[in-house]
Scaffold this active site. Structure first.
Site, PDB file in Angstrom:
ATOM      1  CG  ASP A  14      -2.111  -1.032   1.377  1.00 18.59           C
ATOM      2  OD1 ASP A  14      -2.320  -1.604   0.329  1.00 18.59           O
ATOM      3  OD2 ASP A  14      -2.922  -1.112   2.008  1.00 18.59           O
ATOM      4  CG  HIS A  15       2.294   2.627   3.447  1.00 16.87           C
ATOM      5  ND1 HIS A  15       1.398   3.792   3.403  1.00 16.87           N
ATOM      6  CD2 HIS A  15       1.783   1.616   4.356  1.00 16.87           C
ATOM      7  CE1 HIS A  15       0.643   3.571   4.626  1.00 16.87           C
ATOM      8  NE2 HIS A  15       1.150   2.509   5.057  1.00 16.87           N
ATOM      9  NE  ARG A  23       5.238  16.309  -6.247  1.00 10.39           N
ATOM     10  CZ  ARG A  23       6.668  16.515  -6.397  1.00 10.39           C
ATOM     11  NH1 ARG A  23       7.352  16.552  -5.523  1.00 10.39           N
ATOM     12  NH2 ARG A  23       6.915  17.503  -7.442  1.00 10.39           N
ATOM     13  CG  HIS A  48      -6.959  -1.544   2.767  1.00  6.42           C
ATOM     14  ND1 HIS A  48      -6.957  -1.367   3.992  1.00  6.42           N
ATOM     15  CD2 HIS A  48      -8.166  -1.642   2.335  1.00  6.42           C
ATOM     16  CE1 HIS A  48      -8.147  -0.664   4.196  1.00  6.42           C
ATOM     17  NE2 HIS A  48      -9.121  -0.979   3.525  1.00  6.42           N
ATOM     18  CG  HIS A  55      -2.949   3.409   0.026  1.00  6.43           C
ATOM     19  ND1 HIS A  55      -3.923   2.235  -0.089  1.00  6.43           N
ATOM     20  CD2 HIS A  55      -3.103   3.518   1.374  1.00  6.43           C
ATOM     21  CE1 HIS A  55      -4.372   1.893   0.951  1.00  6.43           C
ATOM     22  NE2 HIS A  55      -3.757   2.479   2.016  1.00  6.43           N
ATOM     23  CD  GLU A  75      -5.252  -5.648   4.370  1.00  5.97           C
ATOM     24  OE1 GLU A  75      -4.589  -6.330   5.435  1.00  5.97           O
ATOM     25  OE2 GLU A  75      -4.994  -4.199   4.571  1.00  5.97           O
ATOM     26  CB  THR A 105      -2.965   2.676   9.329  1.00  3.49           C
ATOM     27  OG1 THR A 105      -2.975   1.595   8.968  1.00  3.49           O
ATOM     28  CG2 THR A 105      -2.561   2.861  10.887  1.00  3.49           C
ATOM     29  CG  HIS A 196      -2.031  -2.697  12.240  1.00  4.01           C
ATOM     30  ND1 HIS A 196      -2.551  -2.173  11.122  1.00  4.01           N
ATOM     31  CD2 HIS A 196      -2.093  -1.566  13.067  1.00  4.01           C
ATOM     32  CE1 HIS A 196      -3.012  -1.007  11.495  1.00  4.01           C
ATOM     33  NE2 HIS A 196      -2.530  -0.576  12.523  1.00  4.01           N
ATOM     34  N   GLY A 218       3.996  -4.346   6.056  1.00  2.98           N
ATOM     35  CA  GLY A 218       3.852  -3.522   4.837  1.00  2.98           C
ATOM     36  C   GLY A 218       4.879  -2.097   5.290  1.00  2.98           C
ATOM     37  CG  HIS A 219       4.725   2.050   7.374  1.00  9.92           C
ATOM     38  ND1 HIS A 219       5.634   2.517   8.364  1.00  9.92           N
ATOM     39  CD2 HIS A 219       4.446   3.412   6.813  1.00  9.92           C
ATOM     40  CE1 HIS A 219       5.999   3.762   8.391  1.00  9.92           C
ATOM     41  NE2 HIS A 219       4.961   4.176   7.360  1.00  9.92           N
TER      42      HIS A 219
END
Length: 248
Positions: A14-15, A23, A48, A55, A75, A105, A196, A218-219
Site C-alpha cells: 500500500d505505501h 505527487r 487494501h 493509495h 483487503e 491506518t 499490523h 507493509g509499512h
C-alpha cells in the site's frame, strides 16, 4: 522445515502507492514492488483498496491479478462496492477489515460479533467466487468465536496494541493476548494469520508463536527499502521470521 515451523510472509505494498499518490505521478509502481517482493521470498502480496482510494487504485489490483506468481490478499471494507469489485476480480484471498475515512491506518479489528449476519453474507459471496476469506479482528475471544460461527476459514489477528505498547510489561501482556488468540483460533479450526505495526525489532516474538500461519507486513518493509532496496528489505524480514519460527 516442518509444518510447525512454517511461516509465510505477506508483503503489503500500500505505501508504495502512498508515495506515488502523494505527487500524482506514475511512479513508484506498486506492481513492480510486488514482483520484486515475490523474487525476494514473499509468499503473497497484500493490498487494501480503501473507499477514499488514498493509495491503491482499481488499476493496481487488476494488474496484480494478472501478473502475480504467488497470490493476492485483497483487503476490503464490508461494503457493496468492494464486494462487487472482489466478485469481479476474484482474488485468491480476501480480508475483511473495518474502515473509517478519517483514520491514518486501520485502527482496530472488525466487530464480527456485532454484525454476524452481515459478515456471514459477505463471506458467502466471496467464497462463491473462490476467494478464501479472513477476518481482521482483535485477539478477543468473543470476536474469534464469532468469526468461526460466520463461516470464515481464517482470521488475521490485529497486533497493533502489541506493536504500540509503551513498556515491556504492556508488550508482554499484549503478546500473551495474541498467543491465546492463536490457540483459540486453531482450536476452532481456523487458519490464524497476524499483522499490523510489525517491524524488524518486534516481529520475532510474534513469528515464534506456534500456530501462526502468516504475517502481513507493509509499512516497515517499505520504509526500510528506502535504505537497502525493496528486495533486500523483504529478504531481511523473511529471514527474521523464519529464524524465529524455527525456535517454536
Amino acid at each position: 522445515m516442518t509444518e510447525a515451523t512454517r511461516i509465510l510472509l505477506g508483503v503489503n505494498i500500500d505505501h508504495v502507492a502512498t508515495l506515488r499518490q502523494a505527487r500524482g505521478t506514475r511512479y513508484p509502481d506498486p506492481v513492480k514492488a510486488a514482483l520484486d517482493a515475490e523474487e525476494a521470498g514473499a509468499d503473497g502480496i497484500t493490498v487494501h483498496l480503501r473507499e477514499d482510494r488514498r493509495h491503491i487504485q482499481e488499476r493496481d489490483v487488476r494488474m496484480l491479478k494478472e501478473v502475480l506468481q504467488t497470490r493476492m490478499n485483497f483487503e476490503m471494507g464490508v461494503t457493496e462496492e468492494m464486494l462487487a469489485f472482489a466478485e469481479e476480480i476474484r482474488p485468491a484471498h480476501s480480508c475483511l477489515v473495518p474502515e473509517r475515512r478519517e483514520e491514518l491506518t486501520t485502527e482496530g479489528g472488525l466487530d464480527v460479533a456485532g454484525q454476524e449476519q452481515r459478515i456471514r453474507d459477505a463471506v458467502r459471496r466471496l467464497a462463491a467466487v473462490g476467494s478464501e476469506v479472513s477476518l481482521f479482528i482483535d485477539p478477543d475471544p468473543r470476536q474469534i468465536e464469532a468469526s468461526a460461527r460466520v463461516g470464515a476459514p481464517a482470521i488475521e489477528l490485529h497486533t497493533g496494541r502489541y506493536a504500540d505498547a509503551e513498556n515491556p510489561g504492556e508488550q508482554a501482556r499484549e503478546l500473551q493476548r495474541v498467543r491465546e488468540g492463536v490457540a483459540l483460533g486453531r482450536s476452532l479450526g481456523l487458519i490464524v494469520n497476524a499483522g499490523h505495526g510489525l517491524h524488524y525489532h518486534n516481529v520475532e516474538p510474534v513469528a515464534a508463536i506456534e500456530g501462526i500461519n502468516e504475517l502481513n507486513i507493509g509499512h516497515a518493509i517499505v520504509a526500510h527499502a528506502l535504505f537497502v532496496g525493496f528486495r533486500q528489505a523483504v529478504a531481511e524480514m523473511k529471514a527474521l521470521m523464519l529464524a524465529a519460527a524455527a525456535k517454536r
